[in-house]
Design a protein around this motif. Structure first.
Motif, PDB file in Angstrom:
ATOM      1  N   THR A   1       0.830  -1.204   0.000  1.00  0.00           N
ATOM      2  CA  THR A   1       0.000   0.000   0.000  1.00  0.00           C
ATOM      3  C   THR A   1       0.866   1.256   0.000  1.00  0.00           C
ATOM      4  OG1 THR A   1      -1.668  -1.211   1.251  1.00  0.00           O
ATOM      5  CG2 THR A   1      -1.873   1.176   1.187  1.00  0.00           C
ATOM      6  N   LEU A   2       1.922   1.262   0.840  1.00  0.00           N
ATOM      7  CA  LEU A   2       2.803   2.428   0.884  1.00  0.00           C
ATOM      8  C   LEU A   2       3.554   2.609  -0.435  1.00  0.00           C
ATOM      9  CD1 LEU A   2       4.342   2.410   4.473  1.00  0.00           C
ATOM     10  CD2 LEU A   2       2.783   4.066   3.475  1.00  0.00           C
ATOM     11  N   VAL A   3       3.953   1.522  -1.047  1.00  0.00           N
ATOM     12  CA  VAL A   3       4.659   1.617  -2.327  1.00  0.00           C
ATOM     13  C   VAL A   3       3.740   2.188  -3.399  1.00  0.00           C
ATOM     14  CG1 VAL A   3       5.770   0.265  -4.138  1.00  0.00           C
ATOM     15  CG2 VAL A   3       6.263  -0.234  -1.755  1.00  0.00           C
ATOM     16  N   ILE A   4       2.480   1.740  -3.421  1.00  0.00           N
ATOM     17  CA  ILE A   4       1.530   2.264  -4.408  1.00  0.00           C
ATOM     18  C   ILE A   4       1.235   3.734  -4.151  1.00  0.00           C
ATOM     19  CG2 ILE A   4      -0.861   2.083  -5.212  1.00  0.00           C
ATOM     20  CD1 ILE A   4      -0.607  -0.950  -4.839  1.00  0.00           C
ATOM     21  N   VAL A   5       1.031   4.103  -2.881  1.00  0.00           N
ATOM     22  CA  VAL A   5       0.776   5.511  -2.539  1.00  0.00           C
ATOM     23  C   VAL A   5       1.964   6.376  -2.950  1.00  0.00           C
ATOM     24  CG1 VAL A   5       0.513   7.104  -0.590  1.00  0.00           C
ATOM     25  CG2 VAL A   5      -0.890   5.052  -0.714  1.00  0.00           C
ATOM     26  N   MET A   6       3.183   5.895  -2.679  1.00  0.00           N
ATOM     27  CA  MET A   6       4.376   6.648  -3.050  1.00  0.00           C
ATOM     28  C   MET A   6       4.467   6.819  -4.562  1.00  0.00           C
ATOM     29  SD  MET A   6       8.340   5.563  -2.838  1.00  0.00           S
ATOM     30  CE  MET A   6       7.952   4.346  -4.053  1.00  0.00           C
ATOM     31  N   ALA A   7       4.218   5.751  -5.321  1.00  0.00           N
ATOM     32  CA  ALA A   7       4.301   5.827  -6.779  1.00  0.00           C
ATOM     33  C   ALA A   7       3.252   6.777  -7.346  1.00  0.00           C
ATOM     34  CB  ALA A   7       4.144   4.439  -7.382  1.00  0.00           C
ATOM     35  N   VAL A   8       2.039   6.736  -6.805  1.00  0.00           N
ATOM     36  CA  VAL A   8       0.978   7.636  -7.274  1.00  0.00           C
ATOM     37  C   VAL A   8       1.325   9.090  -6.938  1.00  0.00           C
ATOM     38  CG1 VAL A   8      -1.443   8.285  -6.895  1.00  0.00           C
ATOM     39  CG2 VAL A   8      -0.833   5.898  -7.260  1.00  0.00           C
TER      40      VAL A   8
ATOM     41  N   TYR B   1       3.474  15.152 -12.849  1.00  0.00           N
ATOM     42  CA  TYR B   1       2.489  15.593 -13.837  1.00  0.00           C
ATOM     43  C   TYR B   1       2.030  17.028 -13.546  1.00  0.00           C
ATOM     44  CZ  TYR B   1      -1.796  15.878 -16.550  1.00  0.00           C
ATOM     45  OH  TYR B   1      -2.770  16.290 -17.414  1.00  0.00           O
ATOM     46  N   VAL B   2       1.761  17.337 -12.289  1.00  0.00           N
ATOM     47  CA  VAL B   2       1.282  18.673 -11.929  1.00  0.00           C
ATOM     48  C   VAL B   2       2.412  19.701 -12.050  1.00  0.00           C
ATOM     49  CG1 VAL B   2       0.315  20.036 -10.034  1.00  0.00           C
ATOM     50  CG2 VAL B   2      -0.555  17.769 -10.488  1.00  0.00           C
ATOM     51  N   MET B   3       3.662  19.290 -11.789  1.00  0.00           N
ATOM     52  CA  MET B   3       4.787  20.235 -11.900  1.00  0.00           C
ATOM     53  C   MET B   3       5.049  20.663 -13.335  1.00  0.00           C
ATOM     54  SD  MET B   3       7.537  18.787  -9.149  1.00  0.00           S
ATOM     55  CE  MET B   3       8.844  19.856  -9.641  1.00  0.00           C
ATOM     56  N   LEU B   4       4.580  19.906 -14.312  1.00  0.00           N
ATOM     57  CA  LEU B   4       4.800  20.257 -15.705  1.00  0.00           C
ATOM     58  C   LEU B   4       3.799  21.281 -16.228  1.00  0.00           C
ATOM     59  CD1 LEU B   4       5.689  16.750 -17.132  1.00  0.00           C
ATOM     60  CD2 LEU B   4       7.230  18.628 -16.587  1.00  0.00           C
ATOM     61  N   GLU B   5       2.858  21.718 -15.405  1.00  0.00           N
ATOM     62  CA  GLU B   5       1.897  22.748 -15.808  1.00  0.00           C
ATOM     63  C   GLU B   5       2.571  24.115 -15.790  1.00  0.00           C
ATOM     64  OE1 GLU B   5      -1.314  22.298 -16.728  1.00  0.00           O
ATOM     65  OE2 GLU B   5      -1.030  20.135 -16.561  1.00  0.00           O
ATOM     66  N   ARG B   6       1.905  25.094 -16.377  1.00  0.00           N
ATOM     67  CA  ARG B   6       2.470  26.436 -16.465  1.00  0.00           C
ATOM     68  C   ARG B   6       2.133  27.319 -15.269  1.00  0.00           C
ATOM     69  NH1 ARG B   6       3.620  28.286 -21.812  1.00  0.00           N
ATOM     70  NH2 ARG B   6       2.879  30.302 -21.121  1.00  0.00           N
ATOM     71  N   SER B   7       1.191  26.938 -14.468  1.00  0.00           N
ATOM     72  CA  SER B   7       0.780  27.736 -13.327  1.00  0.00           C
ATOM     73  C   SER B   7       1.746  27.513 -12.163  1.00  0.00           C
ATOM     74  CB  SER B   7      -0.639  27.339 -12.916  1.00  0.00           C
ATOM     75  OG  SER B   7      -0.994  27.974 -11.719  1.00  0.00           O
ATOM     76  N   LEU B   8       2.164  28.597 -11.535  1.00  0.00           N
ATOM     77  CA  LEU B   8       3.098  28.475 -10.412  1.00  0.00           C
ATOM     78  C   LEU B   8       2.452  27.803  -9.204  1.00  0.00           C
ATOM     79  CD1 LEU B   8       4.932  31.911 -10.582  1.00  0.00           C
ATOM     80  CD2 LEU B   8       5.825  29.665 -11.177  1.00  0.00           C
ATOM     81  N   THR B   9       1.158  27.983  -9.028  1.00  0.00           N
ATOM     82  CA  THR B   9       0.468  27.321  -7.922  1.00  0.00           C
ATOM     83  C   THR B   9       0.479  25.812  -8.118  1.00  0.00           C
ATOM     84  OG1 THR B   9      -0.960  29.261  -7.754  1.00  0.00           O
ATOM     85  CG2 THR B   9      -1.674  27.270  -6.617  1.00  0.00           C
ATOM     86  N   ARG B  10       0.298  25.362  -9.327  1.00  0.00           N
ATOM     87  CA  ARG B  10       0.343  23.922  -9.590  1.00  0.00           C
ATOM     88  C   ARG B  10       1.755  23.377  -9.452  1.00  0.00           C
ATOM     89  NH1 ARG B  10      -4.003  23.123 -14.470  1.00  0.00           N
ATOM     90  NH2 ARG B  10      -5.772  23.920 -13.271  1.00  0.00           N
ATOM     91  N   VAL B  11       2.747  24.177  -9.789  1.00  0.00           N
ATOM     92  CA  VAL B  11       4.133  23.756  -9.572  1.00  0.00           C
ATOM     93  C   VAL B  11       4.380  23.556  -8.076  1.00  0.00           C
ATOM     94  CG1 VAL B  11       6.541  24.499  -9.744  1.00  0.00           C
ATOM     95  CG2 VAL B  11       5.017  24.798 -11.690  1.00  0.00           C
ATOM     96  N   LEU B  12       3.850  24.453  -7.259  1.00  0.00           N
ATOM     97  CA  LEU B  12       3.993  24.321  -5.809  1.00  0.00           C
ATOM     98  C   LEU B  12       3.317  23.051  -5.301  1.00  0.00           C
ATOM     99  CD1 LEU B  12       4.745  25.459  -3.006  1.00  0.00           C
ATOM    100  CD2 LEU B  12       2.545  26.627  -3.031  1.00  0.00           C
ATOM    101  N   ILE B  13       2.111  22.776  -5.762  1.00  0.00           N
ATOM    102  CA  ILE B  13       1.400  21.568  -5.335  1.00  0.00           C
ATOM    103  C   ILE B  13       2.160  20.321  -5.782  1.00  0.00           C
ATOM    104  CG2 ILE B  13      -0.727  20.235  -5.672  1.00  0.00           C
ATOM    105  CD1 ILE B  13      -2.195  22.957  -5.782  1.00  0.00           C
TER     106      ILE B  13
ATOM    107  N   VAL C   1       5.778  15.642  -4.521  1.00  0.00           N
ATOM    108  CA  VAL C   1       7.056  14.939  -4.707  1.00  0.00           C
ATOM    109  C   VAL C   1       7.842  14.895  -3.395  1.00  0.00           C
ATOM    110  CG1 VAL C   1       9.295  15.098  -5.868  1.00  0.00           C
ATOM    111  CG2 VAL C   1       7.204  15.358  -7.181  1.00  0.00           C
ATOM    112  N   GLY C   2       7.807  15.965  -2.621  1.00  0.00           N
ATOM    113  CA  GLY C   2       8.507  15.980  -1.336  1.00  0.00           C
ATOM    114  C   GLY C   2       7.929  14.972  -0.353  1.00  0.00           C
ATOM    115  N   ASN C   3       6.609  14.876  -0.291  1.00  0.00           N
ATOM    116  CA  ASN C   3       5.995  13.893   0.610  1.00  0.00           C
ATOM    117  C   ASN C   3       6.212  12.472   0.116  1.00  0.00           C
ATOM    118  OD1 ASN C   3       5.035  15.717   2.530  1.00  0.00           O
ATOM    119  ND2 ASN C   3       3.244  16.173   1.290  1.00  0.00           N
TER     120      ASN C   3
END
Length: 159
Positions: free
Chosen positions: A6-13, A20-32, A37-39
């Motif tokens: 379960t932890l491995v799947i949660v980490m991979a997701v 995927y969200v970091m590749l958006e152009r919005s700085l707020t989405r880059v932060l999210i 990724v940090g968690n």
């Protein structure tokens, strides 16, 4: 402790969603995305930390046979949390500054293109932070020239 599926799947997701969200152009989405990724990295360190055991402090009351837990993953996780917090604070300041400069115009917090396309001009995303006239620039240059003339070598030549 074996790695929980379960932890491995949660980490991979979390890694996949964060990238995927970091590749958006919005700085707020880059932060999210960066927070995800940090968690996910903290979960990865937790999964790889090994079996649980007693505290790595020897006080005489624990038996020598009891396995001790490795303190290095705990230190790495705390360091990852601090780095994640610092970069989050930096990104929040960057988002606020971008919002302040754009004044919630038509762009919001979207990062503009670096190049101009055929249908639009490249000057539509410029900011005029300070208007400086030619006289002010000339005054600054004159003041810097006067400062250069006051060097000790020129004073010795004048005497």
């Amino acid at each position: 402790m074996t790695a929980s599926l379960t932890l491995v799947i949660v980490m991979a997701v979390m890694y996949a969603a964060g990238v995927y969200v970091m590749l958006e152009r919005s700085l707020t989405r880059v932060l999210i995305g960066f927070l995800l990724v940090g968690n996910a990295t903290n979960i990865l360190i937790f999964i790889m930390s090994g079996p649980s055991g007693s505290a790595p402090i020897v006080d005489g009351s624990t038996t020598a046979d009891a396995p001790m837990v490795d303190p290095l993953p705990q230190v790495l996780m705390l360091t990852a949390i601090v780095i994640n917090f610092g970069i989050t604070a930096f990104l929040l300041a960057l988002i606020y500054r971008s919002w302040w400069l754009a004044r919630l115009g038509d762009r919001g917090d979207t990062v503009p293109d670096d190049h101009a396309t055929d249908t639009e001009e490249s000057t539509d995303a410029t900011f005029d932070a300070v208007d400086v006239d030619d006289q002010a620039i000339q005054d600054i240059l004159d003041a810097s020239d006067e400062h250069v003339d006051d060097t000790p070598d020129t004073k010795k030549k004048d005497r």
